[in-house]
Design an enzyme around this catalytic site. Structure first.
Site, PDB file in Angstrom:
ATOM      1  N   SER A 139      46.338  35.763  44.494  1.00 55.93           N
ATOM      2  CA  SER A 139      45.044  35.337  44.015  1.00 55.93           C
ATOM      3  C   SER A 139      44.772  35.677  42.550  1.00 55.93           C
ATOM      4  O   SER A 139      43.852  35.122  41.958  1.00 55.93           O
ATOM      5  CB  SER A 139      43.948  35.950  44.876  1.00 55.93           C
ATOM      6  OG  SER A 139      43.946  37.358  44.738  1.00 55.93           O
ATOM      7  N   SER A 150      48.819  39.714  45.793  1.00 50.84           N
ATOM      8  CA  SER A 150      48.066  38.914  44.830  1.00 50.84           C
ATOM      9  C   SER A 150      48.284  39.242  43.361  1.00 50.84           C
ATOM     10  O   SER A 150      47.787  38.526  42.504  1.00 50.84           O
ATOM     11  CB  SER A 150      46.567  39.007  45.125  1.00 50.84           C
ATOM     12  OG  SER A 150      46.233  38.195  46.208  1.00 50.84           O
ATOM     13  N   LYS A 165      40.450  40.539  36.113  1.00 49.03           N
ATOM     14  CA  LYS A 165      40.233  39.627  37.245  1.00 49.03           C
ATOM     15  C   LYS A 165      38.759  39.683  37.650  1.00 49.03           C
ATOM     16  O   LYS A 165      38.153  40.750  37.663  1.00 49.03           O
ATOM     17  CB  LYS A 165      41.118  40.060  38.414  1.00 49.03           C
ATOM     18  CG  LYS A 165      41.181  39.071  39.570  1.00 49.03           C
ATOM     19  CD  LYS A 165      42.139  39.589  40.649  1.00 49.03           C
ATOM     20  CE  LYS A 165      42.244  38.643  41.837  1.00 49.03           C
ATOM     21  NZ  LYS A 165      43.151  39.176  42.882  1.00 49.03           N
TER      22      LYS A 165
END
Lengths: 478, 95, 493
Positions: free
Chosen positions: C156, C180, C81
């Site tokens: 996210s 997330s 990420k």
């Protein structure tokens, strides 16, 4: 109108750790810009702080030395404000649980002791340095983060001071305590000790405090005192005109010796303190507290009193000695070896300090050792050398670190006490100075001093002055 | 508690964010919605509840006062928008 | 039908690489071919790390050829990420303000990946600074759900979940502040773990809500999750909140089963608020657990309804100060021709941050500002404690808690973009675990009528990830939801 001046001080002292508060970067002063930084102290995305144990313990030590109450629980808070020298745009500090609260420090002004209360002592991080180029038309500033993250101790006093001499004594005493506890090197020229003052005036006899003005940018103790004097006058003028003093922060201008408004109370910052989630709380147990307490030496004011009482020193001499912990330690070492406090006090406060000053020596790294000074005093007492010669020996010792006996032998400085030898020289001097003898007989006493001087000159100072004196008096027939 | 345009402007200032008139109106509306929702916390009596500021119950985490290498100046400045002779360069700061 | 190579799990690929059936460098080329063919549709990545990845794969091949020891993740592609710092590789947080930022250091978890010979294939998309639940708040691109390109992948960590679901990577790292990892894992039909707070070092994870943030794993099945977690978990001296607790081998006895275990079902979570398909999938899942010998127990988490409110105060208060450092001085975006320092700050931040980030920074600053601290931040911290106590009490009765990960399957892109509060409320089931600091795992447990994946989460006591993995694996072994693949059309580049 007579007013009472009410003064409080905020003190910042950089702690004497070798690394920063939250990372392993060096705290060394005066290196090239931005060469002592890492992702942590540059506040790069993703970095986290880890507390330097030594810095924490230094702060704790200072809080104890300033007689603060130490809560079992302490933690850190974020203090938010934007400034280009503050990498995270928040400073890790303490607000809700300061390391120490409600302490005090005794100060002495002209022999009178008074107690100044300490509001709190807390640990925080230093900011970087902003440089404003002096070139004409420069529309930029430069930032160096080498200082960013250096551990910083903040000591906030109550507004307990009323006069400039108290403020001076407060600053000096606090500096000494920080030096005695060895938590800071207190080098004001390097910014490792800084003060901010808050001043208000009130009519004599009135309880309520007047509006407070804070003064920043005070770069020396002298500036602090000057700024307070200036501010007292300024506020007195305002009050005398029947106006009120604005609550504000002012900046001291050292060159022009006046201050100017930096921001008013309305513009005062909203710091949005909240607990720093990246650092866990610290619990201080009795055992730890005691261990830190045990590392605190006798503090200056107490030591001074002890010197006066135990060694029969004058207030002045004792104050001179305790001024630098290292000198007071030196003195005590000497006395332990040979119980001649007055003599050692004189050597240290006169000769040693003069040599240090003239030769620009570092008192923390003196070559002469206490046992050598003790040995010097001993051979003076034995009559091996005269006190005049001793000064020469001392000077050699402080430069080379040699034992006094070695110096005396090498330079052949042993005192001449052989009366036969001295008599021979006296006869020679008398015969070559008939005028002086005449003068003396006419009653000019200093002619004798002149003759002693001639004998000493002839012996290169080595003749025992007492014997020379006695024999001369005999010879010229008194 | 309801916030108005002036308060939003104040918060924006504290946040160092500049808003257009349109954004300001949008944020007044959205922030009020959120604050209204948050109000529900006031239903709870928390008089005798300790705040939870830390997720871990560990304490006294320290590092030793040991030097670690800093990073090379080149790495320090490589991401900087403006530099000059080893410094970060910013618009003039007037105190 | 045999699996295509890129469809394999980490365990399958690892076996093939170690047995020299396939070379790491050949496999990584297959992965990049897959990325090239599908990325235009999915948009999971912000940065693709092809050159370095191939170099690394060749190194690993050499090690294997010369029978040297290799790491636990030898030759396995991992997508990271883009809010996790990678040395010399862009780390943008999907924000314009960090679009050009190249960290001079590796996050702890990235260092661990490298030490175990993983191959970092690229940096994945996210909601800007991880603020969001759909990845629509990315300042750089919109990621699509592989199961339906018109839907969001969740967020996210939407890029990481979409990448694994579309077989663009075998493993991925995500991060959690309020769900997330688990929520996008659920919406993309993959497995996601949010470890105990302190289990994984946060060093190098770009901070959002520091007391909530945790790096998590995204994988195709439970055993892969166990493998990846073992690598990233552990004590780190650079993170004061990192736990000095030994890391077990999560694969060891992962097949212990659930016989005799007590599973708690919080009545507050099973309301009519959620979608009928989700409800049914959960009920079916519980039946399977009962069949496997577990006991399902009703429990109560009475302060659940306050979790979202608490979260938006605490997370955003922390975020408002964590994001103060993006000021245009030391790195990242700076506005052009600023008129003084304040103007530089304000314009840099106004131009560099998106609306969601601005909204949260402002909310956070508001709740911390003078006069409001007690009413908001302090109040929320107290209620947070009540939420944590709810879990402490529950875990005296049960071994784990099972509930939906998200109240709904993936929703359409743009559907909720204009109502921040509604978006916040979709995190209702994941947020409490972050507030309490407990671990959670989301695993696939069914599909909606529209064919979208449904996730189920299992929550456990602090540091009981191993038990969670055993419970998750017991279900996975009995079902095939995790092996289902989205149908993806290859677009021409």
């Amino acid at each position: 109108m007579t007013y009472e001046v009410v003064i409080g001080l905020e003190t910042h002292a950089e702690l004497a750790t070798i690394t920063k508060l939250f990372c392993g970067c060096s705290t060394k002063f005066g290196v090239e810009p931005n060469t002592q930084v890492c992702p942590v102290c540059l506040a790069m995305p993703g970095v986290l702080p880890v507390m330097n144990k030594k810095a924490f313990e230094y702060a704790l030590k200072a809080a104890i030395a300033l007689n603060c109450k130490i809560d079992e629980f302490t933690n850190f808070d974020r203090k938010s404000y934007y400034y280009p020298d503050l990498p995270k745009n928040y400073q890790i500090s303490q607000n809700y649980h300061n390391m120490g609260i409600d302490g005090y420090m005794d100060i002495s002004v002209n022999g009178t002791i008074s107690r100044i209360r300490i509001h709190n002592v807390h640990l925080e991080e230093e900011a970087g340095k902003l440089i404003h180029p002096e070139e004409v038309g420069a529309d930029y500033s430069l930032v160096d983060f080498n200082r960013a993250g250096v551990p910083l101790l903040e000591i906030v006093s109550y507004p307990d001071m009323r006069r400039v001499d108290e403020v001076e004594s407060y600053m000096q005493t606090l500096r000494k305590i920080l030096l005695y506890t060895e938590v800071s090197d207190c080098k004001m020229q390097e910014g490792s000790l800084r003060f901010e003052a808050s001043i208000s005036l009130r009519k004599k006899g009135v309880d309520r405090l007047g509006n407070r003005v804070e003064i920043k940018n005070l770069n020396s103790m002298k500036s602090v005192l000057k700024a307070i004097e200036y501010e007292t006058m300024r506020q007195r003028d305002v009050l005398d005109r029947g106006e009120t003093v604005d609550r504000e922060t002012r900046l001291w201008d050292e060159v022009n010796e006046k201050s100017a408004r930096m921001r008013s109370k309305e513009e005062s910052q909203d710091y949005r303190y909240f607990p720093e989630p990246d650092l866990l709380p610290v619990l201080i147990d009795e055992k730890w507290l005691r261990a830190i307490k045990d590392t605190i030496p006798e503090l200056p004011l107490i030591r001074r009193q002890r010197f006066i009482e135990t060694f029969a020193l004058s207030d002045y001499d004792a104050s001179l000695l305790i001024d630098e912990k290292i000198l007071a330690d030196f003195f005590e070492e000497c006395v332990k070896i040979l119980n001649r406090p007055k003599s050692f006090c004189n050597w240290i406060t006169n000769d040693l300090l003069r040599e240090v000053k003239d030769r620009k020596l570092d008192i923390y790294h003196l070559k002469i050792k206490p046992k050598q000074l003790a040995a010097l005093v001993e051979i003076i007492e034995k009559g091996t050398i005269s006190s005049t010669i001793a000064k020469e020996v001392f000077s050699e010792m402080i430069q080379t670190g040699k034992d006094p006996k070695t110096v005396v032998e090498e330079k052949k400085l042993v005192q001449i006490s052989d009366e036969g030898l001295i008599e021979e020289i006296i006869i020679k001097i008398i015969s070559s100075n008939p005028d002086a003898i005449e003068d003396y007989k006419k009653g000019k006493k200093n002619a004798l001093t002149f003759l002693v001087g001639q004998v000493m000159k002839e012996t290169k100072g080595k003749a025992n002055p007492k014997i020379v004196n006695e024999m001369l008096m005999k010879k010229v027939g008194v | 508690m309801k916030i108005d345009k002036d308060q939003v402007e104040n918060i924006a200032k504290l946040s160092r964010i500049r808003l257009t008139e349109l954004e300001r109106e949008m944020f007044v509306h959205q922030l009020n919605n959120i604050l209204f929702y948050i109000e529900k916390l006031n239903k709870l009596d928390t008089e005798n509840v300790a705040p939870m500021a830390y997720t871990s119950d560990v304490s006294n985490v320290f590092r030793e006062d040991k030097l670690k290498p800093s990073i090379p100046l080149q790495d320090v400045l490589i991401n900087a928008p403006a530099t000059k002779s080893g410094f970060f360069k910013v618009p003039k700061v007037i105190e | 039908m045999s699996l295509r190579l890129f469809e394999c799990t980490a365990h399958q690929i690892k076996a093939k690489i170690l047995s020299k059936e396939i070379r790491a460098s050949d496999f990584i080329k297959i992965v990049f071919d897959r990325i090239k063919s599908l990325e235009p549709n999915i948009q999971a990545f912000i940065t693709i790390n092809e050159d370095e990845a191939i170099k690394k794969a060749i190194e690993i091949d050499k090690k294997i050829e010369s029978n040297e020891n290799v790491g636990l993740l030898a030759g396995l592609p991992v997508a990271v990420k883009d809010n996790i710092c990678t040395k010399n590789l862009y780390t943008t947080c999907a924000s314009k303000i960090l679009e050009t930022f190249i960290p001079p250091y590796d996050a702890f978890v990235v260092k661990r990946l490298r030490e175990e010979d993983a191959i970092i294939v690229g940096k994945t998309n996210l909601d800007e600074f991880a603020m969001g639940s759909s990845t629509e708040n990315s300042g750089l691109k919109i990621t699509r759900n592989p199961w339906n390109l018109e839907c969001v992948p969740g967020g996210s960590s939407g890029g990481s979940a979409a990448a694994v679901a579309a077989d663009l990577s075998i493993l991925a790292l995500g991060s959690e502040t309020g769900g997330s990892v688990r929520q996008p894992a659920a919406l993309c039909g993959v497995v996601g773990i949010k470890p105990t707070y302190g289990r994984v070092s946060r060093y190098g994870l770009v901070a959002f809500g520091s007391s909530l943030d945790q790096v998590g794993t995204v994988s195709k099945d439970v055993r892969d999750a166990a493998l990846l977690l073992r690598v990233i978990a552990g004590y780190d001296l650079h993170d004061s909140t990192s736990a000095n607790v030994p890391v077990p081998d999560y694969l060891d006895r992962i097949d212990s089963g659930v016989d005799g275990l007590r599973i708690g079902i919080p009545k507050e979570y099973f309301t009519d608020a959620f979608n009928a398909d989700v409800y049914k999938a959960l009920k079916d899942a519980l039946k399977i657990y009962e069949r496997l010998g577990a006991q399902v127990v009703d429990i109560s988490l009475p302060h659940t309804e306050y979790a979202v409110a608490v979260y938006y105060i605490v997370a955003n208060a922390e975020a408002s100060s964590n994001l103060a450092r993006y000021d245009g001085v030391r790195y990242g975006y700076r506005t052009s021709k600023p008129n003084g320092i304040i103007d530089m700050y304000c314009r840099t931040r106004s131009e560099g941050f998106g609306n969601e980030v601005k909204r949260r920074i402002m909310l956070g600053n508001y709740v911390l500002s003078s006069g409001y601290y007690d009413a908001y931040y302090l109040k929320a911290s107290k209620v947070r404690n009540l939420i944590k106590i709810d879990f402490d009490v529950a875990f005296e009765k049960v071994d784990c808690i099972i509930c939906p990960t998200s109240p709904v399957p993936a929703f359409k892109i743009g559907e909720r973009a204009n109502n921040p509060l509604e978006m916040y409320l979709s995190d209702i089931y994941t947020i409490p675990a972050n507030l309490a600091g407990i671990p959670g795992i989301s695993i696939p447990c069914g599909f909606s009528k529209e064919g979208l994946p449904i996730g189920m989460q299992i929550l456990g006591k602090h540091f009981e990830e191993k038990k969670l993995l055993q419970i998750a694996y017991a279900f996975e072994r009995e079902t095939d939801f995790h092996v289902k693949k989205p149908v993806l059309k290859i677009s021409s580049m």
